[in-house]
Design an enzyme around this catalytic site. Structure first.
Site, PDB file in Angstrom:
ATOM      1  N   ASN A 120       2.387  -0.859  -9.092  1.00 13.54           N
ATOM      2  CA  ASN A 120       3.372   0.209  -9.070  1.00 13.54           C
ATOM      3  C   ASN A 120       3.608   0.553  -7.600  1.00 13.54           C
ATOM      4  O   ASN A 120       3.085  -0.116  -6.705  1.00 13.54           O
ATOM      5  CB  ASN A 120       2.876   1.422  -9.871  1.00 13.54           C
TER       6      ASN A 120
ATOM      7  N   CYS B 245      12.457 -19.890  24.796  1.00 14.26           N
ATOM      8  CA  CYS B 245      12.603 -18.432  24.827  1.00 14.26           C
ATOM      9  C   CYS B 245      11.381 -17.763  25.448  1.00 14.26           C
ATOM     10  O   CYS B 245      11.462 -16.653  25.948  1.00 14.26           O
ATOM     11  CB  CYS B 245      12.850 -17.883  23.422  1.00 14.26           C
TER      12      CYS B 245
ATOM     13  N   CYS C 155      -5.007 -19.288  16.739  1.00 12.76           N
ATOM     14  CA  CYS C 155      -4.855 -18.016  16.024  1.00 12.76           C
ATOM     15  C   CYS C 155      -3.558 -17.943  15.239  1.00 12.76           C
ATOM     16  O   CYS C 155      -3.405 -17.126  14.347  1.00 12.76           O
ATOM     17  CB  CYS C 155      -4.961 -16.834  16.984  1.00 12.76           C
TER      18      CYS C 155
ATOM     19  N   ASN D  95      11.154   5.835  -3.575  1.00 15.93           N
ATOM     20  CA  ASN D  95      11.870   6.697  -4.516  1.00 15.93           C
ATOM     21  C   ASN D  95      11.019   7.865  -4.964  1.00 15.93           C
ATOM     22  O   ASN D  95       9.787   7.801  -4.983  1.00 15.93           O
ATOM     23  CB  ASN D  95      12.331   5.884  -5.742  1.00 15.93           C
TER      24      ASN D  95
ATOM     25  N   PHE E 157       0.455   4.061 -15.517  1.00 15.10           N
ATOM     26  CA  PHE E 157      -0.630   4.724 -14.792  1.00 15.10           C
ATOM     27  C   PHE E 157      -0.426   4.569 -13.283  1.00 15.10           C
ATOM     28  O   PHE E 157      -1.380   4.515 -12.515  1.00 15.10           O
ATOM     29  CB  PHE E 157      -1.982   4.121 -15.178  1.00 15.10           C
TER      30      PHE E 157
ATOM     31  N   CYS F 171       2.858   5.688 -11.454  1.00 13.93           N
ATOM     32  CA  CYS F 171       3.868   6.473 -10.739  1.00 13.93           C
ATOM     33  C   CYS F 171       3.182   7.484  -9.812  1.00 13.93           C
ATOM     34  O   CYS F 171       2.424   8.335 -10.270  1.00 13.93           O
ATOM     35  CB  CYS F 171       4.759   7.186 -11.748  1.00 13.93           C
TER      36      CYS F 171
END
Lengths: 434, 440
Positions: free
Chosen positions: A204, A350, A383, A77, A137, A139
């Protein structure tokens, strides 16, 4: 049913699920509906200084990353702090707090790095009877260009300075919201603590460009042909956020400093994981922006059920319980040996494990003409890549080798004793084992 | 309008709207979002079983990944590289027996990736474009006759044209397409798709199509072999096996393939007569196609009578269920005994391991129309060696006569499926090319 009541810095809330300072908490209408929906607390959308409010762009503010079926995995945003007048926000906060005394209401604040600016706004916030403040502190877009938000969060000295002002002019809890756009998250956390902060909240949003429009050759979200970096959030950032939370939780300099966890919390499980890493509560944003306020029902029932199953009666029973098990690489037990094991009954043939191992790892999976896949213990280094790419849950597992057995890859006997890199003979800086 | 219970053969048993609805696309195209969801389910298997199961070996994981990443035209190209009739195969392949049957997600959860419908999306994307996606190589000066413009012939002709050879393609019928045009249920190939596909395929150029010319009647293999550098026979199986029972020659007893052909060529299905009581003898895809379409035309009672058990049926379980869902009754272990006026006698069968035998017990069904769907036969072998009632071939379609290749249903080996015919036509073309260009 487990008691979800949370006491964070003396602020009581009926559950640990708070809404983060963001669009969902921008006004009275939303916050009332959030409380009616059951949210335990709200951090009001960031207030700016008195005077003409900031303005937002009039084009797209958000960009998204999708997974299967257009599931939103990451959101970015470029919205700024509240664009409504300070007085309006303060009046609304006071009314809401009066009507919902049992819920947490925190004021997020972002004003310039001048003592007077903080001295002006803090008494007015105090008058709303909000339970505390959160210093934005973090943004990373727009406001940072004006010397606020993450521009402050990236300079530990500024953090400490502003926190001191806040503690000087404000009597209730001060939470410092940290930016992840920094090399070492421990430094701003230490600065916040040194300044007297009661808690930190993180993370943030992360600087990001979600996508590039290949027709107009500009980043998204695009405003009239141009784009700018935005703040990234949502499920995609959760691993980054949890590492930063853990770093602060286990740093001797900040150990015990209360943490409010933020970053991709979408389900009860996400919340439990953050809390296990030391967060006293969590803050949610992207998940409600995706699904609406109602998701808190699942979060509450899920956390409660899990706590019942584990025998936890209070959230404090498990907050921080995983922190002792977060360590540095150098302390991992190099004598622990595991091997991948494929459950042939669960295997659907698979071959993804084979492709991954053969092309990119240790050539430790064999394939027969009839598509039976099996692990070559002589090559397997455990792994975990095969586990990670296998579409069937629990089909491939990592089985620890019992001490005393011989690892066919190395020809060495698996030891009972713990031994790490600090004492390893290959380590030039090894210290002699005692 | 008549009604489903009108006696004897009658047209218009259902109103036009009901008939149109019944014959609508069996597998409607996926919408764009459904496409992405379906594509996302593919695991991109290593050495994928679906590819192995496809007679034309389409690189399925690759084309699905191309769809998932927003390049459906590239996906279509991947399909057409292997199978130029990928559009029709997407519609008519028994995917439940082929790619989707082999899908690991079928094994895991009984819900395979929807490969057929994804293939349709990709091929539709390419075919909706104006230009043909292939260009011809430099002309070789070689000329090849392709006899039969069905799946095998079309596939062979396209590949030959692409490789730079000039092709004359003959077909006995008025329209090209073979069974795609005449022999497949209408709801699998809607809106004239078979002809649109042929037109699109011919867009490569270099293929001179001559219809209404049948081998044996209008063409002789000797003359073709004389005139052309090579000959490919993809003549299919034009004959239908007789029931060999009393009443086989009664009016109302017909070949299922003829019924389907009439239905496919009809411009107004409300004018196509169908019996009130229909019995289809056989157990393959043709039997199901005839039975279901009879029902869709408004027949009141439709029965498929098959001499063995369900598992031995040529039609897949999906096709059996499709028939059942339309109200077709499936009878097993019965063989035709006699057709009389207005009734058919079926005799129960048993097999104790020494061969199928009638038990002597007979059941009679009221019937106005009986369809034979017990297999087809060669109409001409062109004087070539025949084995197992089909033209004998070795390798990539080489007949016993030098310079003559064969593929599709008329040739020995492989299942009698569109996709198999496409593979055989393509492979024969590659072998013809290699042979013609030897020493060049």
């Amino acid at each position: 049913m487990a008691d979800l009541t949370t006491d964070f810095l003396g602020i009581k809330s009926p559950n640990p699920f708070w809404l983060a300072s963001a669009p969902p908490t921008d006004k009275e209408y939303n916050v009332r509906r959030a409380f009616e929906a059951g949210w335990g607390g709200v951090v009001w959308k960031t207030l700016g200084a008195e005077g003409p409010p900031v303005v937002n762009v009039n084009g797209p503010r958000y960009g998204a990353i999708y997974g299967a079926d257009r599931r939103l995995l990451g959101l970015n945003n470029i919205e700024l702090i509240t664009d409504r007048p300070l007085e309006v926000n303060l009046e609304e906060m006071a009314r809401v707090k009066a009507d919902y005394p049992d819920r947490a209401l925190i004021a997020s604040i972002m004003v310039p790095c001048e003592e007077q600016a903080w001295k002006d706004i803090l008494p007015r916030v105090e008058e709303t009877n909000a339970d505390g403040i959160e210093l934005n502190f973090g943004c990373p877009h727009g406001m940072a260009e004006r010397g606020m938000g993450s521009a402050v969060g990236q300079v530990p000295e500024y953090i400490e300075m502003v926190v001191r002002w806040c503690k000087k002019y404000y009597d209730r809890p001060v939470i410092v919201k940290l930016t992840p756009n920094i090399a070492d998250i421990r430094k701003p956390a230490q600065a916040a603590k040194n300044g007297g902060a009661d808690a930190v909240s993180l993370i943030n949003t992360i600087n990001s460009i979600t996508s590039v429009n290949l027709d107009s050759m500009a980043p998204e979200p695009m405003i009239d042909g141009k784009g700018t970096h935005g703040g990234y959030c949502g499920p995609a950032v959760k691993p980054i956020a949890m590492n930063m939370v853990a770093e602060i939780a286990r740093d001797p300099a900040t150990r015990g400093l209360p943490i409010s966890g933020i970053g991709g919390v979408t389900t009860w499980r996400d919340a439990a994981e953050f809390m296990a890493l030391g967060c006293g509560n969590v803050q949610v944003c992207t998940a409600v922006m995706t699904y609406g306020f109602k998701i808190v029902d699942e979060m509450k029932s899920g956390l409660s059920q899990w706590m019942d199953e584990k025998g936890y009666t209070s959230t404090s029973d498990f907050v921080g319980k995983a922190v002792p098990n977060v360590t540095d690489w150098q302390y991992l037990n190099l004598n622990y040996v595991a091997k991948a094991k494929i459950d042939q009954d669960a295997c659907i043939s698979c071959g993804r494990c084979y492709a991954a191992c053969e092309d990119t790892s240790h050539q430790a999976i064999a394939m027969t003409a009839d598509r039976t896949f099996s692990v070559i213990d002589e090559e397997c280094v455990a792994c975990n890549l095969c586990v990670d790419v296998c579409p069937v849950e629990n089909c491939i597992t990592m089985e620890a080798m019992a001490p005393g057995t011989v690892d066919p890859r190395t020809g060495k006997t698996v030891q009972t004793e713990y031994a790490n890199w600090t004492t390893h003979p290959n380590n030039p800086g090894a210290v002699a084992a005692e | 309008m008549t009604s489903p219970t009108a006696p004897g053969l009658a047209a218009g048993r259902l109103d036009a709207e009901s008939i149109a609805a019944g014959f609508a696309d069996l597998h409607a195209p996926l919408d764009p979002h459904e496409v992405l969801v379906a594509a996302d389910r593919c695991y991109f298997c290593y050495d994928a079983p679906c590819v192995t199961a496809c007679p034309t070996s389409i690189d399925i994981p690759l084309f699905i990944r191309q769809i998932a990443t927003g390049t459906s035209a590239a996906a279509g190209q991947t399909i057409f590289d292997a199978n130029i009739l990928g559009g029709m195969c997407a519609r008519v392949c028994p995917t439940e027996d082929l790619c989707e049957g082999a899908c690991v997600r079928e094994a895991a959860e009984g819900k395979p990736v929807e490969i057929g419908r994804l293939q349709r999306h990709a091929t539709d994307t390419v075919m909706a474009r104006q230009e043909h996606p292939f260009v011809r190589a430099a002309l070789t000066g070689k000329r090849v006759a392709v006899v039969g413009a069905g799946p095998a012939g079309l596939s062979c002709a396209h590949r030959l044209a692409m490789l730079g050879h000039d092709v004359v393609m003959y077909d006995a019928r008025i329209k090209p397409g073979g069974l795609n045009e005449y022999g497949i249920a209408a709801y699998k190939s809607t809106n004239g798709f078979a002809q649109r596909e042929v037109d699109w395929l011919l867009g490569i150029g270099g293929i001179d199509l001559q219809t209404g010319k049948a081998l044996g009647a209008d063409l002789s293999l000797d003359a073709l072999a004389e005139e052309f550098d090579a000959v490919f026979l993809g003549t299919g199986l034009g004959g239908v096996n007789a029931l060999g029972i009393p009443g086989d020659d009664l009016a109302g007893v017909a070949d299922a393939v003829s019924f389907i052909a009439d239905l496919r060529q009809s411009t107004d299905l409300t004018t196509l007569p169908v019996g009130r009581n229909v019995v289809v003898i056989g157990g393959g895809m043709t039997a199901v196609d005839a039975a279901v379409q009879s029902k869709l035309l408004g027949a009141e009672n439709v029965t498929i009578a098959y001499r063995r058990g369900r598992d031995a049926m040529g039609a897949s379980r999906y096709e059996q269920d499709l028939a059942a869902s339309h109200g077709v009754k499936l009878m097993f272990h019965v063989q035709p005994h006699a057709v009389r006026d207005g009734a058919i006698d079926l005799e129960y069968t048993s097999d104790d391991g020494t061969g199928l035998r009638g038990t002597g017990e007979v059941v009679s069904l009221a019937v106005d129309q009986v369809f034979r769907a017990i297999g087809q036969t060669l109409t001409t072998d062109g004087g070539l060696v025949v084995e197992g009632r089909k033209i004998k071939i070795s390798g990539a379609g080489r007949t016993t006569r030098s310079g003559v290749w064969a593929g599709g249903d008329c040739a020995l080996g492989g299942d009698d499926l569109t996709v198999t015919a496409v593979a055989e036509g393509r492979d024969a073309a590659m072998d013809i090319h290699a042979t013609l260009m030897e020493g060049n």
